[in-house]
Design a protein around this motif. Structure first.
Motif, PDB file in Angstrom:
ATOM      1  N   ALA A 107       0.826  -1.210   0.000  1.00 44.44           N
ATOM      2  CA  ALA A 107       0.000   0.000   0.000  1.00 44.44           C
ATOM      3  C   ALA A 107       0.856   1.256   0.000  1.00 44.44           C
ATOM      4  N   ARG A 108       1.951   1.225   0.763  1.00 44.61           N
ATOM      5  CA  ARG A 108       2.827   2.390   0.843  1.00 44.61           C
ATOM      6  C   ARG A 108       3.496   2.685  -0.489  1.00 44.61           C
ATOM      7  N   VAL A 109       3.966   1.650  -1.147  1.00 46.48           N
ATOM      8  CA  VAL A 109       4.631   1.840  -2.442  1.00 46.48           C
ATOM      9  C   VAL A 109       3.638   2.314  -3.490  1.00 46.48           C
ATOM     10  N   ARG A 110       2.455   1.716  -3.501  1.00 44.63           N
ATOM     11  CA  ARG A 110       1.453   2.132  -4.485  1.00 44.63           C
ATOM     12  C   ARG A 110       1.003   3.557  -4.245  1.00 44.63           C
ATOM     13  N   GLN A 111       0.910   3.957  -2.997  1.00 49.31           N
ATOM     14  CA  GLN A 111       0.521   5.327  -2.689  1.00 49.31           C
ATOM     15  C   GLN A 111       1.596   6.311  -3.134  1.00 49.31           C
ATOM     16  N   THR A 112       2.864   5.972  -2.857  1.00 51.90           N
ATOM     17  CA  THR A 112       3.967   6.836  -3.278  1.00 51.90           C
ATOM     18  C   THR A 112       4.013   6.953  -4.789  1.00 51.90           C
ATOM     19  N   ASP A 113       3.822   5.831  -5.482  1.00 53.92           N
ATOM     20  CA  ASP A 113       3.856   5.835  -6.937  1.00 53.92           C
ATOM     21  C   ASP A 113       2.731   6.682  -7.506  1.00 53.92           C
ATOM     22  N   ALA A 114       1.556   6.604  -6.851  1.00 49.85           N
ATOM     23  CA  ALA A 114       0.422   7.371  -7.347  1.00 49.85           C
ATOM     24  C   ALA A 114       0.646   8.864  -7.167  1.00 49.85           C
ATOM     25  N   GLN A 115       1.445   9.263  -6.144  1.00 52.72           N
ATOM     26  CA  GLN A 115       1.683  10.665  -5.890  1.00 52.72           C
ATOM     27  C   GLN A 115       2.757  11.257  -6.808  1.00 52.72           C
ATOM     28  N   LEU A 116       3.540  10.421  -7.453  1.00 51.13           N
ATOM     29  CA  LEU A 116       4.587  10.905  -8.348  1.00 51.13           C
ATOM     30  C   LEU A 116       4.003  11.315  -9.690  1.00 51.13           C
ATOM     31  N   THR A 117       4.481  12.433 -10.191  1.00 48.46           N
ATOM     32  CA  THR A 117       4.168  12.831 -11.568  1.00 48.46           C
ATOM     33  C   THR A 117       5.387  12.520 -12.410  1.00 48.46           C
ATOM     34  N   ARG A 118       5.211  11.650 -13.380  1.00 49.27           N
ATOM     35  CA  ARG A 118       6.337  11.296 -14.251  1.00 49.27           C
ATOM     36  C   ARG A 118       6.371  12.226 -15.448  1.00 49.27           C
ATOM     37  N   ILE A 119       7.565  12.686 -15.742  1.00 51.85           N
ATOM     38  CA  ILE A 119       7.759  13.495 -16.944  1.00 51.85           C
ATOM     39  C   ILE A 119       8.917  12.906 -17.725  1.00 51.85           C
ATOM     40  N   ARG A 120       8.667  12.642 -18.983  1.00 54.59           N
ATOM     41  CA  ARG A 120       9.682  12.060 -19.876  1.00 54.59           C
ATOM     42  C   ARG A 120      10.183  13.156 -20.802  1.00 54.59           C
ATOM     43  N   ILE A 121      11.488  13.361 -20.786  1.00 52.65           N
ATOM     44  CA  ILE A 121      12.067  14.469 -21.542  1.00 52.65           C
ATOM     45  C   ILE A 121      13.197  13.971 -22.427  1.00 52.65           C
ATOM     46  N   LEU A 122      13.235  14.481 -23.654  1.00 55.33           N
ATOM     47  CA  LEU A 122      14.320  14.201 -24.589  1.00 55.33           C
ATOM     48  C   LEU A 122      15.278  15.384 -24.603  1.00 55.33           C
ATOM     49  N   ALA A 123      16.556  15.100 -24.746  1.00 51.61           N
ATOM     50  CA  ALA A 123      17.550  16.160 -24.824  1.00 51.61           C
ATOM     51  C   ALA A 123      18.709  15.700 -25.697  1.00 51.61           C
ATOM     52  N   PRO A 124      19.357  16.625 -26.416  1.00 49.28           N
ATOM     53  CA  PRO A 124      20.530  16.263 -27.214  1.00 49.28           C
ATOM     54  C   PRO A 124      21.646  15.714 -26.333  1.00 49.28           C
ATOM     55  N   PRO A 125      22.494  14.853 -26.887  1.00 47.58           N
ATOM     56  CA  PRO A 125      23.563  14.243 -26.081  1.00 47.58           C
ATOM     57  C   PRO A 125      24.451  15.256 -25.371  1.00 47.58           C
ATOM     58  N   ALA A 126      24.815  16.342 -26.039  1.00 53.39           N
ATOM     59  CA  ALA A 126      25.712  17.323 -25.414  1.00 53.39           C
ATOM     60  C   ALA A 126      25.046  18.001 -24.226  1.00 53.39           C
ATOM     61  N   VAL A 127      23.755  18.292 -24.334  1.00 54.77           N
ATOM     62  CA  VAL A 127      23.036  18.927 -23.227  1.00 54.77           C
ATOM     63  C   VAL A 127      22.969  17.979 -22.039  1.00 54.77           C
ATOM     64  N   LEU A 128      22.690  16.707 -22.314  1.00 60.59           N
ATOM     65  CA  LEU A 128      22.661  15.724 -21.237  1.00 60.59           C
ATOM     66  C   LEU A 128      24.037  15.593 -20.589  1.00 60.59           C
ATOM     67  N   GLN A 129      25.062  15.444 -21.398  1.00 62.07           N
ATOM     68  CA  GLN A 129      26.399  15.151 -20.889  1.00 62.07           C
ATOM     69  C   GLN A 129      27.004  16.326 -20.139  1.00 62.07           C
ATOM     70  N   TYR A 130      26.851  17.527 -20.686  1.00 56.47           N
ATOM     71  CA  TYR A 130      27.580  18.671 -20.142  1.00 56.47           C
ATOM     72  C   TYR A 130      26.727  19.577 -19.261  1.00 56.47           C
ATOM     73  N   TRP A 131      25.422  19.282 -19.136  1.00 60.13           N
ATOM     74  CA  TRP A 131      24.586  20.168 -18.332  1.00 60.13           C
ATOM     75  C   TRP A 131      23.565  19.420 -17.480  1.00 60.13           C
ATOM     76  N   LEU A 132      22.648  18.666 -18.137  1.00 56.86           N
ATOM     77  CA  LEU A 132      21.474  18.189 -17.413  1.00 56.86           C
ATOM     78  C   LEU A 132      21.750  17.032 -16.459  1.00 56.86           C
ATOM     79  N   ILE A 133      22.532  16.027 -16.896  1.00 59.17           N
ATOM     80  CA  ILE A 133      22.751  14.850 -16.050  1.00 59.17           C
ATOM     81  C   ILE A 133      23.307  15.248 -14.670  1.00 59.17           C
TER      82      ILE A 133
END
Length: 324
Positions: free
Chosen positions: A86-112
């Motif tokens: 119940a605790r895990v399902r409740q936590t999962d339900a409270q999370l908002t998932r966002i899927r984002i694409l980014a160029p390799p250089a932005v990921l490597q040198y900034w976002l990650i």
């Protein structure tokens, strides 16, 4: 060594606990929506595995000493498992998932490197990042946002500028020793490297910083700045690259900006959010966080930049001339 796992299922344990608490195979079957024979089968399986009777069936159904001992160990375990589920399902339900694409250089040198901070700042949002490849159709991918390189003018979407317009000529210090660059005319001795999404970058640079020289065309164009940066480091040519992408390379002396310039070009990195997929509160949170982090990066670089850094902004006529 693999830990021992009993062969019976949770359903078998639930049947046992139900019979023990209700004192009846019939009532246990009704509570579990099973037949009495199915409940009896579960109990026989348990007794056969343990090698001892769990219930006395003389004058009713009652736990044997072994059955009482088994119940005292199993029932709390089942309760704990139910609570964890119940605790895990409740936590999962409270999370908002966002899927984002980014160029390799932005990921490597900034976002990650920033993702742990995002997790701390917004534990209720689960940000999942993937590489933005030019060969992949974004429409075919399940994404909520992307960091897109370009002019920022795309039909049907709103875009927030992050960084990337601050272009600079970038070279490898090791390879400049044999063929130095002291003025724009010296670039003619080098292969020039460009980006396929920004073919006018070199023309804009020349129109802004060396208008008396003919605008060259890049000899080699790359899909991603991450690849171009490595090509420059290998001495394959001179690149024109968003300066903030290579800020650490410049600080560490792995790359140099021979003219120490910043040309404010016509293309950069923008955050594009799908407003149909995310709740408004999440949209505003993500947008504000990305814009704030990009501004932080720019301010930090400006504070550490070695003067004098020359700034030039292309005007509308230069941009128009460079695009023809």
């Amino acid at each position: 060594m693999r830990p021992y796992r009993p062969p019976y299922s949770i359903a078998t344990l639930e049947a046992f606990v139900s019979v023990a608490r209700l004192g009846s195979f019939t009532r246990a079957a009704d509570s579990l929506c099973l037949t009495q024979s199915a409940v009896s089968k579960h109990i026989r399986l348990l007794e056969g595995h343990l090698g001892v009777p769990l219930f006395s069936r003389i004058g009713g159904v009652a736990l044997t000493p072994a059955g009482q001992q088994f119940l005292e160990g199993v029932e709390p375990a089942l309760d704990q498992l139910a609570a964890t589920d119940a605790r895990v399902r409740q936590t999962d339900a409270q999370l908002t998932r966002i899927r984002i694409l980014a160029p390799p250089a932005v990921l490597q040198y900034w976002l990650i490197p920033l993702l742990p901070r995002f997790g701390r700042d917004h534990p209720d949002i689960d940000m999942q990042v993937s590489t933005r490849l030019l060969s992949a159709r974004v429409a075919d991918q399940d994404v909520d946002a992307e960091i897109r390189f370009g002019s920022g003018s795309w039909q049907g979407v709103s875009a927030d500028y992050l960084f990337g317009r601050e272009m600079a000529v970038i070279a490898s210090p090791e390879h400049l020793d044999a063929n130095p660059i002291r003025e724009p005319a010296d670039l003619a001795r080098w292969p020039l490297l460009g980006h396929v999404l920004y073919p006018t970058a070199w023309a804009e640079w020349h129109a802004t910083l060396a208008p008396s020289l003919p605008a060259p065309s890049p000899r080699q164009s790359y899909d991603h700045y991450a690849v171009m940066i490595e090509a420059v480091r290998a001495g394959l040519g001179i690149g024109i690259i968003p300066r903030l992408l290579v800020r650490q390379h410049l600080a560490d002396g792995l790359l140099v900006a021979p003219f120490n310039e910043v040309m404010i070009g016509s293309c950069g990195y923008f955050l594009v959010l799908d407003e149909t997929r995310l709740p408004p509160s999440c949209l505003n949170t993500v947008r504000g966080w990305f814009v704030a982090r990009a501004s932080e990066m720019a301010r930090a670089w400006l504070a550490d930049a070695k003067p004098p850094v020359r700034y030039r902004s292309i005007d509308s006529s230069a941009a128009a001339a460079s695009s023809t």
